[in-house]
Design an enzyme around this catalytic site. Structure first.
Site, PDB file in Angstrom:
ATOM      1  N   ARG A 121     -67.200  38.497  86.910  1.00 21.04           N
ATOM      2  CA  ARG A 121     -66.550  39.700  86.367  1.00 21.04           C
ATOM      3  C   ARG A 121     -66.992  39.929  84.912  1.00 21.04           C
ATOM      4  O   ARG A 121     -66.950  38.988  84.104  1.00 21.04           O
ATOM      5  CB  ARG A 121     -65.027  39.504  86.422  1.00 21.04           C
ATOM      6  CG  ARG A 121     -64.234  40.510  85.682  1.00 21.04           C
ATOM      7  CD  ARG A 121     -64.050  41.769  86.456  1.00 21.04           C
ATOM      8  NE  ARG A 121     -63.320  42.766  85.681  1.00 21.04           N
ATOM      9  CZ  ARG A 121     -62.924  43.929  86.165  1.00 21.04           C
ATOM     10  NH1 ARG A 121     -63.192  44.245  87.423  1.00 21.04           N
ATOM     11  NH2 ARG A 121     -62.276  44.773  85.410  1.00 21.04           N
TER      12      ARG A 121
ATOM     13  N   GLU B  87     -37.986  19.570  98.802  1.00 17.91           N
ATOM     14  CA  GLU B  87     -38.125  18.102  98.723  1.00 17.91           C
ATOM     15  C   GLU B  87     -37.614  17.569  97.379  1.00 17.91           C
ATOM     16  O   GLU B  87     -38.131  16.583  96.837  1.00 17.91           O
ATOM     17  CB  GLU B  87     -39.562  17.649  99.028  1.00 17.91           C
ATOM     18  CG  GLU B  87     -39.962  18.109 100.426  1.00 17.91           C
ATOM     19  CD  GLU B  87     -40.865  17.183 101.194  1.00 17.91           C
ATOM     20  OE1 GLU B  87     -41.032  16.029 100.787  1.00 17.91           O
ATOM     21  OE2 GLU B  87     -41.383  17.627 102.230  1.00 17.91           O
TER      22      GLU B  87
HETATM   23  N1  COS Z   1     -34.963   4.414  98.169  1.00 18.39           N
HETATM   24  C1  COS Z   1     -34.049   3.567  98.705  1.00 18.39           C
HETATM   25  N2  COS Z   1     -32.729   3.683  98.507  1.00 18.39           N
HETATM   26  C2  COS Z   1     -32.325   4.701  97.720  1.00 18.39           C
HETATM   27  C3  COS Z   1     -33.201   5.608  97.119  1.00 18.39           C
HETATM   28  C4  COS Z   1     -34.580   5.432  97.370  1.00 18.39           C
HETATM   29  N3  COS Z   1     -35.486   6.252  96.853  1.00 18.39           N
HETATM   30  N4  COS Z   1     -32.502   6.515  96.414  1.00 18.39           N
HETATM   31  C5  COS Z   1     -31.204   6.172  96.533  1.00 18.39           C
HETATM   32  N5  COS Z   1     -31.093   5.075  97.333  1.00 18.39           N
HETATM   33  C6  COS Z   1     -29.862   4.370  97.702  1.00 18.39           C
HETATM   34  C7  COS Z   1     -29.212   3.797  96.449  1.00 18.39           C
HETATM   35  O1  COS Z   1     -29.740   2.516  96.154  1.00 18.39           O
HETATM   36  C8  COS Z   1     -27.752   3.732  96.847  1.00 18.39           C
HETATM   37  O2  COS Z   1     -27.500   2.638  97.672  1.00 18.39           O
HETATM   38  P1  COS Z   1     -26.644   1.365  97.131  1.00 18.39           P
HETATM   39  O3  COS Z   1     -25.323   1.913  96.681  1.00 18.39           O
HETATM   40  O4  COS Z   1     -26.576   0.465  98.310  1.00 18.39           O
HETATM   41  O5  COS Z   1     -27.449   0.814  95.985  1.00 18.39           O
HETATM   42  C9  COS Z   1     -27.598   4.956  97.750  1.00 18.39           C
HETATM   43  O6  COS Z   1     -28.903   5.292  98.219  1.00 18.39           O
HETATM   44  C10 COS Z   1     -26.997   6.121  97.012  1.00 18.39           C
HETATM   45  O7  COS Z   1     -27.859   6.407  95.896  1.00 18.39           O
HETATM   46  P2  COS Z   1     -27.381   7.235  94.636  1.00 18.39           P
HETATM   47  O8  COS Z   1     -26.159   6.612  94.074  1.00 18.39           O
HETATM   48  O9  COS Z   1     -28.541   7.368  93.715  1.00 18.39           O
HETATM   49  O10 COS Z   1     -27.014   8.633  95.328  1.00 18.39           O
HETATM   50  P3  COS Z   1     -26.669  10.045  94.751  1.00 18.39           P
HETATM   51  O11 COS Z   1     -25.728  10.688  95.672  1.00 18.39           O
HETATM   52  O12 COS Z   1     -26.306   9.942  93.309  1.00 18.39           O
HETATM   53  O13 COS Z   1     -28.070  10.858  94.904  1.00 18.39           O
HETATM   54  C11 COS Z   1     -30.215  11.743  94.309  1.00 18.39           C
HETATM   55  C12 COS Z   1     -29.229  10.566  94.280  1.00 18.39           C
HETATM   56  C13 COS Z   1     -29.718  12.876  93.437  1.00 18.39           C
HETATM   57  C14 COS Z   1     -31.502  11.214  93.737  1.00 18.39           C
HETATM   58  C15 COS Z   1     -30.411  12.227  95.754  1.00 18.39           C
HETATM   59  O14 COS Z   1     -29.248  12.817  96.209  1.00 18.39           O
HETATM   60  C16 COS Z   1     -31.566  13.196  95.935  1.00 18.39           C
HETATM   61  O15 COS Z   1     -32.715  12.789  95.997  1.00 18.39           O
HETATM   62  N6  COS Z   1     -31.251  14.509  96.047  1.00 18.39           N
HETATM   63  C17 COS Z   1     -32.238  15.503  96.387  1.00 18.39           C
HETATM   64  C18 COS Z   1     -32.389  15.608  97.864  1.00 18.39           C
HETATM   65  C19 COS Z   1     -33.587  16.380  98.242  1.00 18.39           C
HETATM   66  O16 COS Z   1     -34.689  16.074  97.853  1.00 18.39           O
HETATM   67  N7  COS Z   1     -33.372  17.406  99.073  1.00 18.39           N
HETATM   68  C20 COS Z   1     -34.412  18.171  99.597  1.00 18.39           C
HETATM   69  C21 COS Z   1     -34.290  18.074 101.067  1.00 18.39           C
HETATM   70  S1  COS Z   1     -35.699  17.694 101.919  1.00 18.39           S
HETATM   71  S2  COS Z   1     -36.723  19.331 102.009  1.00 18.39           S
END
Ligand code: COS
Length: 386
Positions: free
Chosen positions: A272, A367
């Site tokens: 361009r 995600e």
């Molecule tokens: N791998 C393994 N275990 C996991 C983990 C991971 N990546 N993330 C969390 N956990 C476990 C934690 O260890 C905890 O277990 P324990 O109490 O036995 O230790 C449990 O899961 C709960 O974790 P946490 O307390 O962190 O949960 P929350 O409700 O605070 O949520 C987030 C954490 C916000 C990170 C999570 O809800 C999240 O990823 N949200 C976004 C979801 C998403 O991506 N949605 C899109 C849908 S798919 S298109």
């Protein structure tokens, strides 16, 4: 990887070549029609299966080619260059669909389901989100209760990619309302023909229009205990570990889309003319191209090194969140520059840049939003103090 240079293995390079050729010959010519018709043709998915692309991340022992997350990222990157919607439709099965089973299933379940997924004969999907539980899946309402040796599932899942064509869906449901994310959510495999299972509303979207995003309805769906994935209460962990991998594969989608937008921009800048010379001679355009090239370099390295961690079975949740955060936001900047460099041509739906711009926007949302990735990263920083 060898030394400090992030080189792909010969096997991964061959896979890239296969995916690139497939994309150029089979996906690219159909991309505009996929967008117009709002669907990826089944014949195209069958051809991808025939080319062996569905089993890339599934281990050899379960009928796949065992090329790991690194292999899946290579395929995702190449396919996205042809069409983002086709790549996410593929990823619903080959990435998060199959990975829930790989990460959560028993050996018997893996032997039962994964070989057909690797062959592309069974398409899978992943159902976590609900209307009031997107960023916070721990507050989901879908429930599962025991009935003798079966489970009865009730609820609705939304924004399920390829939920309209999936033969089997991993559904996450509350089995203990008091414990929720900490031991109260369980994963189940639900086949398409289960009674009480229906496909609901399809979303009309800004971009990635060829990929179907649907609601799934579960009305007293009965599944035997053999369709439970993992232990009762282990579903949230399976969902999160699956997303750790899914977020990385999505970053690879972003890299493919970014490369496409950037290379088209570099070509256009050389062709361009304005003020009597190619616009690429103007420093304003050069700076944009330089910034995009730099971000693409960083994206590629983040994806390679995070995939290598995953394949080495080392912890990579934080790295996956950082890679997803950086790559999705970098992509947004790169497609925006691509529109700017193309000027009016970039805004016209006659040319592909406008589609890439629209396709890119949702990557900062699905995600796990950028904000959720920052939560994952910050929690790890505070835990480790670095
Ligand atoms: N791998 C393994 N275990 C996991 C983990 C991971 N990546 N993330 C969390 N956990 C476990 C934690 O260890 C905890 O277990 P324990 O109490 O036995 O230790 C449990 O899961 C709960 O974790 P946490 O307390 O962190 O949960 P929350 O409700 O605070 O949520 C987030 C954490 C916000 C990170 C999570 O809800 C999240 O990823 N949200 C976004 C979801 C998403 O991506 N949605 C899109 C849908 S798919 S298109």
């Amino acid at each position: 990887m060898s030394g400090s240079v992030l080189r792909l293995s010969d096997e991964h390079e061959m896979l890239r070549e296969l995916a690139r050729q497939f994309t150029d010959e089979r996906i690219r010519p159909l991309a505009a029609e996929i967008e117009r018709a709002h669907r990826v043709p089944r014949e195209l998915l069958a051809a991808m299966a025939e080319a062996g692309l569905f089993g890339v991340a599934i281990p050899d022992a379960y009928g796949g080619s065992g090329l790991g997350e690194t292999g899946l990222c290579v395929v995702m990157e190449e396919i996205t260059r042809g069409d983002f919607a086709t790549a996410v439709t593929y990823g619903a099965s080959a990435s998060i669909g199959a990975m829930s089973i790989l990460l959560g299933g028993s050996d018997e379940q893996k032997r039962r389901f994964l070989p057909d997924m690797a062959a592309g004969k069974t398409l899978a999907a992943y159902a976590l989100s609900e209307a009031n539980a997107g960023s916070d899946p721990g507050s989901m309402r879908a429930s599962a209760r025991r009935d003798g040796s079966d489970w009865i599932l009730d609820g609705e899942k939304v924004w399920i990619t390829a939920g309209d064509i999936a033969d089997i869906v991993t559904v996450y449901a509350v089995t203990d309302a008091k414990k929720r994310a900490r031991g109260g959510i369980t994963a189940f495999l639900v086949p398409r023909d289960a009674r009480g299972y229906a496909i609901g509303k399809r979303e009309e979207k800004m971009g990635q229009r060829g990929s179907a995003t649907v609601t799934l309805v579960f009305d007293g769906v009965r599944v035997p205990d053999s369709m439970r994935l993992g232990e009762v209460g282990d579903g949230f962990r399976i969902a999160m570990q699956t997303l750790d991998r899914g977020r990385l594969a999505l970053a690879a989608n972003c890299l493919g889309c970014a490369r496409e937008a950037h290379e088209l921009s570099a070509k256009y800048a050389g062709e361009r003319e304005a003020f009597g010379k190619p616009i690429g001679d103007l420093q304003a355009i050069q700076w944009m191209l330089a910034d995009s090239a730099t971000e693409i370099f960083a994206m590629e390295r983040m994806i390679r090194s995070t995939a290598a961690l995953c394949d080495a079975e080392e912890p990579f949740s934080r790295e996956s969140a950082m890679t997803k955060l950086f790559c999705t936001e970098a992509l947004d900047r790169i497609v925006d520059r691509a529109v700017q460099i193309h000027g009016g041509m970039g805004y016209s739906s006659e040319y592909v840049i406008e589609k890439l711009y629209r396709d890119a926007r949702v990557t900062r949302i699905y995600e796990g939003t950028s904000e959720i990735q920052r939560v994952v990263i910050a929690r790890d920083v505070l835990k480790k103090g670095r």
